[in-house]
Design a protein around this motif. Structure first.
Motif, PDB file in Angstrom:
ATOM      1  N   LEU A   1       0.797  -1.107   0.025  1.00 62.68           N
ATOM      2  CA  LEU A   1       0.107  -0.114   0.328  1.00 62.68           C
ATOM      3  C   LEU A   1       1.069   1.189  -0.061  1.00 62.68           C
ATOM      4  O   LEU A   1       0.431   2.360  -0.395  1.00 62.68           O
ATOM      5  N   GLN A   2       2.257   1.329   0.515  1.00 56.58           N
ATOM      6  CA  GLN A   2       2.946   2.392   0.450  1.00 56.58           C
ATOM      7  C   GLN A   2       3.137   2.979  -0.946  1.00 56.58           C
ATOM      8  O   GLN A   2       3.518   3.983  -1.374  1.00 56.58           O
ATOM      9  N   TRP A   3       2.974   2.118  -1.905  1.00 53.75           N
ATOM     10  CA  TRP A   3       3.389   2.318  -3.596  1.00 53.75           C
ATOM     11  C   TRP A   3       1.939   2.662  -3.925  1.00 53.75           C
ATOM     12  O   TRP A   3       1.765   3.383  -5.071  1.00 53.75           O
ATOM     13  N   LEU A   4       0.825   2.496  -3.354  1.00 52.35           N
ATOM     14  CA  LEU A   4      -0.582   2.870  -3.984  1.00 52.35           C
ATOM     15  C   LEU A   4      -1.167   3.725  -3.471  1.00 52.35           C
ATOM     16  O   LEU A   4      -1.802   4.681  -4.213  1.00 52.35           O
ATOM     17  N   ILE A   5      -0.939   4.255  -2.147  1.00 50.90           N
ATOM     18  CA  ILE A   5      -1.807   5.254  -1.531  1.00 50.90           C
ATOM     19  C   ILE A   5      -1.325   6.573  -2.044  1.00 50.90           C
ATOM     20  O   ILE A   5      -2.167   7.497  -2.167  1.00 50.90           O
ATOM     21  N   PRO A   6       0.017   6.871  -2.418  1.00 54.68           N
ATOM     22  CA  PRO A   6       0.342   8.214  -2.887  1.00 54.68           C
ATOM     23  C   PRO A   6      -0.309   8.518  -4.421  1.00 54.68           C
ATOM     24  O   PRO A   6      -0.347   9.607  -4.753  1.00 54.68           O
ATOM     25  N   VAL A   7      -1.038   7.487  -5.014  1.00 57.83           N
ATOM     26  CA  VAL A   7      -1.491   7.691  -6.430  1.00 57.83           C
ATOM     27  C   VAL A   7      -2.671   8.493  -5.885  1.00 57.83           C
ATOM     28  O   VAL A   7      -3.268   9.500  -6.839  1.00 57.83           O
TER      29      VAL A   7
ATOM     30  N   LEU B   1      -7.877  -4.942  -2.851  1.00 56.95           N
ATOM     31  CA  LEU B   1      -9.053  -4.557  -2.290  1.00 56.95           C
ATOM     32  C   LEU B   1      -9.280  -3.487  -1.570  1.00 56.95           C
ATOM     33  O   LEU B   1     -10.306  -2.480  -1.775  1.00 56.95           O
ATOM     34  N   VAL B   2      -8.344  -3.073  -0.847  1.00 55.55           N
ATOM     35  CA  VAL B   2      -8.319  -1.744   0.187  1.00 55.55           C
ATOM     36  C   VAL B   2      -8.129  -0.392  -0.921  1.00 55.55           C
ATOM     37  O   VAL B   2      -8.919   0.399  -0.709  1.00 55.55           O
ATOM     38  N   PHE B   3      -7.353  -0.768  -1.763  1.00 49.14           N
ATOM     39  CA  PHE B   3      -6.845   0.353  -2.749  1.00 49.14           C
ATOM     40  C   PHE B   3      -8.125   0.592  -3.762  1.00 49.14           C
ATOM     41  O   PHE B   3      -8.664   1.797  -3.849  1.00 49.14           O
ATOM     42  N   LEU B   4      -8.643  -0.268  -4.254  1.00 51.94           N
ATOM     43  CA  LEU B   4      -9.958  -0.241  -5.075  1.00 51.94           C
ATOM     44  C   LEU B   4     -11.010   0.145  -4.555  1.00 51.94           C
ATOM     45  O   LEU B   4     -11.736   1.088  -4.864  1.00 51.94           O
ATOM     46  N   ALA B   5     -11.229  -0.259  -3.242  1.00 53.01           N
ATOM     47  CA  ALA B   5     -12.305   0.355  -2.416  1.00 53.01           C
ATOM     48  C   ALA B   5     -12.208   1.847  -2.119  1.00 53.01           C
ATOM     49  O   ALA B   5     -13.000   2.658  -2.262  1.00 53.01           O
ATOM     50  N   ALA B   6     -11.008   2.329  -1.676  1.00 48.62           N
ATOM     51  CA  ALA B   6     -10.578   3.748  -1.621  1.00 48.62           C
ATOM     52  C   ALA B   6     -10.994   4.451  -2.841  1.00 48.62           C
ATOM     53  O   ALA B   6     -11.519   5.637  -2.979  1.00 48.62           O
ATOM     54  N   VAL B   7     -10.301   4.099  -4.027  1.00 50.03           N
ATOM     55  CA  VAL B   7     -10.744   4.847  -5.297  1.00 50.03           C
ATOM     56  C   VAL B   7     -12.214   4.817  -5.797  1.00 50.03           C
ATOM     57  O   VAL B   7     -12.665   5.788  -5.969  1.00 50.03           O
TER      58      VAL B   7
ATOM     59  N   GLY C   1     -13.500  14.282  -3.207  1.00 50.12           N
ATOM     60  CA  GLY C   1     -11.986  14.436  -3.338  1.00 50.12           C
ATOM     61  C   GLY C   1     -11.586  14.752  -4.715  1.00 50.12           C
ATOM     62  O   GLY C   1     -12.321  15.093  -5.387  1.00 50.12           O
ATOM     63  N   ASN C   2     -10.296  14.256  -4.806  1.00 48.86           N
ATOM     64  CA  ASN C   2      -9.654  14.324  -6.192  1.00 48.86           C
ATOM     65  C   ASN C   2      -9.884  12.885  -6.781  1.00 48.86           C
ATOM     66  O   ASN C   2      -8.896  12.060  -6.622  1.00 48.86           O
ATOM     67  N   CYS C   3     -10.716  12.693  -7.719  1.00 53.60           N
ATOM     68  CA  CYS C   3     -10.995  11.364  -8.372  1.00 53.60           C
ATOM     69  C   CYS C   3      -9.781  11.234  -9.413  1.00 53.60           C
ATOM     70  O   CYS C   3      -9.928  12.275 -10.240  1.00 53.60           O
ATOM     71  N   VAL C   4      -9.019  10.420  -9.516  1.00 53.43           N
ATOM     72  CA  VAL C   4      -8.168  10.259 -10.284  1.00 53.43           C
ATOM     73  C   VAL C   4      -8.337   9.590 -11.751  1.00 53.43           C
ATOM     74  O   VAL C   4      -7.504   9.735 -12.573  1.00 53.43           O
ATOM     75  N   LEU C   5      -9.782   9.167 -11.921  1.00 54.03           N
ATOM     76  CA  LEU C   5      -9.839   8.321 -13.259  1.00 54.03           C
ATOM     77  C   LEU C   5     -10.675   9.372 -14.021  1.00 54.03           C
ATOM     78  O   LEU C   5     -10.523   9.383 -15.228  1.00 54.03           O
ATOM     79  N   TRP C   6     -11.831  10.181 -13.435  1.00 55.67           N
ATOM     80  CA  TRP C   6     -12.499  10.941 -14.238  1.00 55.67           C
ATOM     81  C   TRP C   6     -13.000  12.154 -13.364  1.00 55.67           C
ATOM     82  O   TRP C   6     -12.708  12.615 -12.395  1.00 55.67           O
ATOM     83  N   HIS C   7     -13.434  13.263 -14.299  1.00 51.50           N
ATOM     84  CA  HIS C   7     -13.784  14.503 -13.721  1.00 51.50           C
ATOM     85  C   HIS C   7     -15.077  14.632 -13.240  1.00 51.50           C
ATOM     86  O   HIS C   7     -15.978  14.212 -13.963  1.00 51.50           O
ATOM     87  N   CYS C   8     -15.204  15.029 -11.868  1.00 48.67           N
ATOM     88  CA  CYS C   8     -16.282  15.012 -11.335  1.00 48.67           C
ATOM     89  C   CYS C   8     -17.177  16.317 -11.770  1.00 48.67           C
ATOM     90  O   CYS C   8     -16.616  17.298 -11.644  1.00 48.67           O
ATOM     91  N   PRO C   9     -18.667  16.234 -12.174  1.00 49.56           N
ATOM     92  CA  PRO C   9     -19.273  17.493 -12.683  1.00 49.56           C
ATOM     93  C   PRO C   9     -19.428  18.519 -11.585  1.00 49.56           C
ATOM     94  O   PRO C   9     -19.196  18.295 -10.068  1.00 49.56           O
ATOM     95  N   ASP C  10     -19.395  19.827 -11.991  1.00 51.48           N
ATOM     96  CA  ASP C  10     -19.692  20.965 -11.049  1.00 51.48           C
ATOM     97  C   ASP C  10     -20.842  20.630 -10.215  1.00 51.48           C
ATOM     98  O   ASP C  10     -21.847  20.308 -10.583  1.00 51.48           O
ATOM     99  N   ASP C  11     -21.068  21.133  -9.006  1.00 51.65           N
ATOM    100  CA  ASP C  11     -22.273  21.374  -8.325  1.00 51.65           C
ATOM    101  C   ASP C  11     -23.032  22.217  -8.898  1.00 51.65           C
ATOM    102  O   ASP C  11     -22.619  23.547  -8.708  1.00 51.65           O
ATOM    103  N   ASN C  12     -24.247  22.147  -9.338  1.00 47.57           N
ATOM    104  CA  ASN C  12     -25.277  22.881  -9.792  1.00 47.57           C
ATOM    105  C   ASN C  12     -26.250  23.106  -8.558  1.00 47.57           C
ATOM    106  O   ASN C  12     -26.873  22.199  -8.088  1.00 47.57           O
ATOM    107  N   CYS C  13     -26.522  24.279  -8.308  1.00 47.30           N
ATOM    108  CA  CYS C  13     -27.466  24.682  -7.098  1.00 47.30           C
ATOM    109  C   CYS C  13     -28.867  24.773  -7.721  1.00 47.30           C
ATOM    110  O   CYS C  13     -29.501  25.435  -8.386  1.00 47.30           O
ATOM    111  N   GLU C  14     -29.799  23.456  -7.239  1.00 43.26           N
ATOM    112  CA  GLU C  14     -30.883  23.350  -8.106  1.00 43.26           C
ATOM    113  C   GLU C  14     -32.014  22.929  -6.872  1.00 43.26           C
ATOM    114  O   GLU C  14     -33.327  22.558  -7.172  1.00 43.26           O
TER     115      GLU C  14
END
Length: 81
Positions: free
Chosen positions: A4-10, A48-54, A63-76
C-alpha cells in the motif's frame, strides 16, 4: 500491507487545473496502476483496500478522483441563494 505504500500516494497526486490535461493525467494514472499490478503483484487485501478507496473517492466526488472529472455542483435544490 507493505504494497500500500506504493498505491496510496496515487490518490494524492493532484489533477491538473487545465481541462485539456485531464485526459493525459487519467491515462498516466491508468498506465501506472496497470504496470504496478502487473510487475509488483500486490496482495489481494492491498488491492481490495486500494480499489475500495478509489471507488469511494470517485463515487462521492468529494475528493480528487484520479480516473474521471466530477461534474460541478449546480444549485438546484432547496436553500440555494
Amino acid at each position: 500491507m507493505y504494497c500500500l505504500q506504493w498505491l496510496i500516494p496515487v490518490l494524492l497526486i493532484p489533477k491538473p487545473l487545465n481541462p485539456a490535461l485531464i485526459y493525459n493525467h487519467a491515462m498516466f494514472i491508468v498506465l501506472y496502476l496497470t504496470s504496478f499490478f502487473l510487475v509488483r503483484k500486490p496482495c489481494t487485501i492491498c488491492s481490495l483496500v486500494f480499489l475500495a478507496a478509489v471507488f469511494l473517492i470517485c463515487y462521492s466526488c468529494v475528493g480528487n478522483c484520479v480516473l474521471w472529472h466530477c461534474p460541478d455542483d449546480n444549485c438546484e435544490g432547496v436553500g440555494c441563494p
